[in-house]
Design a protein around this motif. Structure first.
Motif, PDB file in Angstrom:
ATOM      1  N   ARG A   1       4.383  34.767  16.661  1.00  0.00           N
ATOM      2  CA  ARG A   1       5.197  35.552  17.584  1.00  0.00           C
ATOM      3  C   ARG A   1       4.691  36.980  17.599  1.00  0.00           C
ATOM      4  O   ARG A   1       4.268  37.481  16.593  1.00  0.00           O
ATOM      5  CB  ARG A   1       6.664  35.507  17.117  1.00  0.00           C
TER       6      ARG A   1
ATOM      7  N   ASN B   1      12.306  46.756  19.463  1.00  0.00           N
ATOM      8  CA  ASN B   1      13.650  46.205  19.617  1.00  0.00           C
ATOM      9  C   ASN B   1      13.642  44.828  20.239  1.00  0.00           C
ATOM     10  O   ASN B   1      14.664  44.312  20.630  1.00  0.00           O
ATOM     11  CB  ASN B   1      14.538  47.148  20.439  1.00  0.00           C
ATOM     12  N   SER B   2      12.465  44.206  20.344  1.00  0.00           N
ATOM     13  CA  SER B   2      12.437  42.828  20.826  1.00  0.00           C
ATOM     14  C   SER B   2      11.201  42.135  20.294  1.00  0.00           C
ATOM     15  O   SER B   2      10.114  42.669  20.346  1.00  0.00           O
ATOM     16  CB  SER B   2      12.410  42.802  22.356  1.00  0.00           C
ATOM     17  N   TYR B   3      11.389  40.926  19.731  1.00  0.00           N
ATOM     18  CA  TYR B   3      10.278  40.153  19.213  1.00  0.00           C
ATOM     19  C   TYR B   3       9.999  38.976  20.128  1.00  0.00           C
ATOM     20  O   TYR B   3      10.908  38.381  20.647  1.00  0.00           O
ATOM     21  CB  TYR B   3      10.621  39.553  17.851  1.00  0.00           C
ATOM     22  N   ARG B   4       8.739  38.591  20.240  1.00  0.00           N
ATOM     23  CA  ARG B   4       8.417  37.304  20.833  1.00  0.00           C
ATOM     24  C   ARG B   4       7.327  36.628  20.019  1.00  0.00           C
ATOM     25  O   ARG B   4       7.507  35.582  19.493  1.00  0.00           O
ATOM     26  CB  ARG B   4       7.989  37.454  22.303  1.00  0.00           C
TER      27      ARG B   4
ATOM     28  N   VAL C   1      10.386  38.415  11.222  1.00  0.00           N
ATOM     29  CA  VAL C   1      10.337  37.837  12.562  1.00  0.00           C
ATOM     30  C   VAL C   1      10.745  36.366  12.516  1.00  0.00           C
ATOM     31  O   VAL C   1      11.555  35.897  13.317  1.00  0.00           O
ATOM     32  CB  VAL C   1       8.920  37.981  13.167  1.00  0.00           C
TER      33      VAL C   1
ATOM     34  N   SER D   1      14.524  36.080  11.712  1.00  0.00           N
ATOM     35  CA  SER D   1      15.477  36.643  12.668  1.00  0.00           C
ATOM     36  C   SER D   1      15.789  35.685  13.802  1.00  0.00           C
ATOM     37  O   SER D   1      16.885  35.690  14.343  1.00  0.00           O
ATOM     38  CB  SER D   1      14.945  37.975  13.231  1.00  0.00           C
TER      39      SER D   1
ATOM     40  N   GLU E   1      14.872  33.697  17.642  1.00  0.00           N
ATOM     41  CA  GLU E   1      14.668  34.165  19.013  1.00  0.00           C
ATOM     42  C   GLU E   1      15.797  35.058  19.526  1.00  0.00           C
ATOM     43  O   GLU E   1      15.570  35.988  20.278  1.00  0.00           O
ATOM     44  CB  GLU E   1      14.524  32.955  19.951  1.00  0.00           C
TER      45      GLU E   1
ATOM     46  N   ASP F   1      17.253  39.662  17.728  1.00  0.00           N
ATOM     47  CA  ASP F   1      16.408  40.844  17.676  1.00  0.00           C
ATOM     48  C   ASP F   1      17.133  41.997  16.977  1.00  0.00           C
ATOM     49  O   ASP F   1      18.348  42.125  17.084  1.00  0.00           O
ATOM     50  CB  ASP F   1      16.035  41.296  19.088  1.00  0.00           C
TER      51      ASP F   1
END
Length: 332
Positions: free
Chosen positions: A4, A24-27, A102, A105, A107, A110
């Motif tokens: 990710r 402030n956002s994971y992918r 990651v 946490s 999807e 976040d």
């Protein structure tokens, strides 16, 4: 290594020999090295800030995009679940903890974090590690190492993260925890200690002793500086465990030679010596071995049976961090 990547909003801060980023956002988290580029990442939406002489943030450049995080004059972030991370002796160890966070946490969970990575601090920690290792190899005892610069550097990072808006602070570095108590003095937010996280998890696991009538034993395998500091022993004993450490012969004939072999790039030799050191602890009826070294963790292949008997302390630190994040989100 990770599937990710860090995307969306990143703020970077220019502080003396320091990099700080907010995501402030994971992918998907890609294995990006930070030592050559002072920016943790530079996605389409970001804000570059620098501090003035009073330590307050000034906006110096804003890139295109609409998702840049809000900030005030006194703090970069105001979210109650913001995590502050003090980078360790290597970029890899810092990325290792980020990867664990990651994965844990998920999807839909976040959370913002601030990362302070200082190449100067990395060098100081590595120098201390090498000096400690050299003094252990010296006949007739080692030299007293001056760690005041490291303590002051770590303390500055901690204060900096607090002022930037971190509501909880962690250090993805085994060595840095030697000075945890000194660094966290005066800290106004929770400052997680890796050994305390491990000890609490082991207590909650409700394990049974391998030998009837014996105390529950936990082994600890680490470099000499970590073992001498004694924080794993202290936290584990506080939870009622008997701590088993490698004896002098194991240190001199297996662990130190294993690290020597690793420094010579003899990975196979280091791996075999580490296996022996682990087996020496396991025959002493320990339930599990805390492998408190990134170098040692990386030596054994993932499918090695001995690795199943070991604990990576950073896993416990990551789980405790996520637990704090979820608690902060609920306001509990």
């Amino acid at each position: 290594m990770f599937d990710r990547s860090l995307t969306v909003s990143v703020n970077t801060l220019n502080y003396p020999s320091c990099t700080l980023g907010f995501v402030n956002s994971y992918r998907t988290l890609s294995r990006t090295r930070l030592n050559s580029n002072p920016l943790l990442a530079m996605p389409p939406s970001s804000v570059l800030l620098q501090t003035d002489e009073s330590g307050k943030f000034q906006e110096s450049k804003k890139s295109f995009g609409s998702k840049a995080a809000p900030f005030c004059s006194d703090a970069l972030l105001n979210q109650a679940n913001t995590v502050g991370i003090v980078g360790g002796a290597s970029v890899d160890s810092t990325l290792n903890l980020l990867g664990k966070l990651v994965q844990l946490s998920g999807e839909e969970n976040d959370f913002p974090f601030l990362l302070c990575s200082d190449p100067l601090l990395n060098k100081e920690l590595l120098s201390h590690d090498r000096s400690s290792f050299s003094s252990l190899n010296c006949k007739g005892g080692g030299v007293q190492l001056d760690d005041s610069l490291i303590v002051e550097n770590l303390r500055r990072k901690r204060v900096f993260l607090e002022k930037a808006g971190a509501r909880c602070i962690v250090m993805p570095c085994h060595l840095s925890h030697i000075w945890h108590d000194e660094v966290c003095k005066g800290c106004s937010v929770p400052f997680l200690h890796v050994s305390e996280c491990v000890a609490k998890e082991l207590k909650e696991a409700n394990m049974k002793p391998l030998e009837a009538g014996s105390p529950l034993r936990i082994g600890v395998l680490a470099k000499n500086a970590i073992l001498t500091a004694g924080f794993y022993q202290e936290k584990l004993q506080h939870e009622g465990f008997e701590v088993v450490l490698p004896d002098k012969a194991t240190m001199e004939h297996t662990l130190i030679p294993a690290l020597d072999a690793l420094n010579r790039k003899d990975v196979e030799g280091a791996r075999n010596l580490l296996r022996i050191a682990l087996q020496v602890l396991l025959v002493r009826a320990v339930n599990t071995v805390i492998l408190a070294s990134d170098d040692m963790q990386d030596l054994l292949p993932p499918d090695d049976p001995l690795l199943k008997k070991c604990i990576d302390p950073m896993d416990a630190l990551a789980r405790s961090t996520i637990k704090w994040v979820k608690s902060a989100e609920k306001g509990t």
